[in-house]
Design an enzyme around this catalytic site. Sequence first.
Site, PDB file in Angstrom:
ATOM      1  N   LYS A 202       0.418  -1.505   0.348  1.00 21.59           N
ATOM      2  CA  LYS A 202      -0.052   0.144  -0.188  1.00 21.59           C
ATOM      3  C   LYS A 202       1.155   1.420  -0.065  1.00 21.59           C
ATOM      4  O   LYS A 202       2.252   0.883   0.283  1.00 21.59           O
ATOM      5  CB  LYS A 202      -0.958   0.348   1.359  1.00 21.59           C
ATOM      6  CG  LYS A 202      -1.597  -1.310   1.626  1.00 21.59           C
ATOM      7  CD  LYS A 202      -2.491  -1.818   0.463  1.00 21.59           C
ATOM      8  CE  LYS A 202      -2.918  -3.464   0.858  1.00 21.59           C
ATOM      9  NZ  LYS A 202      -3.962  -3.398  -0.346  1.00 21.59           N
TER      10      LYS A 202
HETATM   11  C1  LIG Z   1      -4.749  -4.683   0.607  1.00 22.10           C
HETATM   12  C2  LIG Z   1      -6.928  -4.420   0.732  1.00 22.10           C
HETATM   13  C3  LIG Z   1      -7.183  -4.948   1.554  1.00 22.10           C
HETATM   14  C4  LIG Z   1      -6.954  -5.681   2.550  1.00 22.10           C
HETATM   15  O1  LIG Z   1      -5.648  -5.062   3.609  1.00 22.10           O
HETATM   16  P1  LIG Z   1      -4.671  -5.565   4.896  1.00 22.10           P
HETATM   17  O2  LIG Z   1      -4.391  -4.828   4.957  1.00 22.10           O
HETATM   18  O3  LIG Z   1      -3.659  -6.436   4.252  1.00 22.10           O
HETATM   19  O4  LIG Z   1      -5.977  -6.408   5.588  1.00 22.10           O
HETATM   20  C5  LIG Z   1      -8.644  -4.842   1.966  1.00 22.10           C
HETATM   21  N1  LIG Z   1      -9.149  -4.031   1.245  1.00 22.10           N
HETATM   22  C6  LIG Z   1      -8.172  -3.496  -0.535  1.00 22.10           C
HETATM   23  C7  LIG Z   1      -8.854  -2.692  -1.266  1.00 22.10           C
HETATM   24  C8  LIG Z   1      -6.738  -3.975  -0.466  1.00 22.10           C
HETATM   25  O5  LIG Z   1      -6.570  -3.312  -1.804  1.00 22.10           O
END
Ligand SMILES: *Cc1c(COP(=O)(O)O)cnc(C)c1O
Length: 423
Positions: A202
Amino acid sequence: MRLAIDGGKPARNAPLPPNYPGAVMMGQEEAAGATEVILSKSPFRYYGPDVQNAVHRFEDTMSAGLGVPYALGVSSCTSALIVALKALGIGYGDKVIVPANTFLATAGAVVCSHAVPVFVDVDDSLNMNPLDLERVWDEDVKAIIAVPILGNPCDMDAIMAFARARGVPVIEDVAQSCGSSYKGRYAGTIGDIGVFSFQMNKIITSGEGGAVVTRDALLFERAVRYHDQGLFRDKERYGLESDEEANGFIGQNYRMSELAGSVLIEQWNKLEGINASTRRNHAAILSVLKASLPGFRSRKVVDEEGYLGSNLGMILPSAETAAAFIRALDAENIGTHLLYGGKPVYRQPQLYEQRTADKNNFPFDYRFRKPVSYKKQPCQAAEDLMARTVYLPVSPLLTSEDIEQITEGIVKVHRALVSEARQ
Ligand SMILES: *Cc1c(COP(=O)(O)O)cnc(C)c1O
């Protein structure tokens, strides 16, 4: 010019830099924060010999940065989604609207909260199409999750208008779009609850991590309780009254550690710089492509100023062309990809078959007035567009030389496979 895939000279000699914007920007600042926590021998947020209040300070930094009263650090965005759904009281017998183009976690968190996701189609933005909400609406729907995909803000006015007219809350899953905005308001602060991810893929990261933000004191209290075994420690910090006897309920452990908090304070300080560099690089690439390639199509963007540009979404004429485009660009040392295998999330076998770890595939065993099957209701635009939208990751680290090589490679390949192939 000969394509590299046909034996020509590649546009670049080496692959693009890895696109983990927060991770590649990690340095002495994060190291100092984490060291402070380690030397204090207090890695837990709520007690210890010398608690540094790193998670607490991160929450304050985040809520001040976003302009919301309440932020809660949690262990991931998946847990943040579950916390948000449980704060809203959603569970067995409820449906939640989720966009067809999203990561499995958005829909998975709904199922893990014991509700059932129903999928709404996308438009040319590759985000939720607000005009399709009515199709999946029925009285069992208890929330809508909007997901700005890869930094591109959702059409929040239309989504909020629909939700308010039906009296259902909106969760913004901002996992991929930290720092993006819509009409001057940060994504995550427009709906009733916003959730963030700090996993490594992210915008900013502590390896794993997440957050829940809201303006609503009651939702916040319920979120804190659900994430911490039903407890509400630190009430005084928020000036909130809450009676343990009357308001407690059973929760999970989705707490954030002090190590993650200490890293995230420093990552948050870098967020604006990361997004500014990324945006600049994206704009530079896009302007060359638009000027050089008649018929070049990119994702629709509803708010240019609020768009992060962390990936450039190029819409190709067909799935076959998209596959050939990716292969040809790979040979040029320009890595691009389809998102989620180019398929709507309900095509993932776990969802498609409605399979869970529980007896009778609970919660899919609930007898809704209008039964839910993902096999019968495909989202046509998502099926079509996801298979032919090719994403170029745009790193904040790209140099002007990188940008030249990227645009040169894309122009060459696009001309060969799309612009000139058509004539
Ligand atoms: C990565 C992601 C998640 C999950 O995030 P984590 O921190 O890995 O649990 C949820 N929603 C979206 C749209 C994502 O891209």
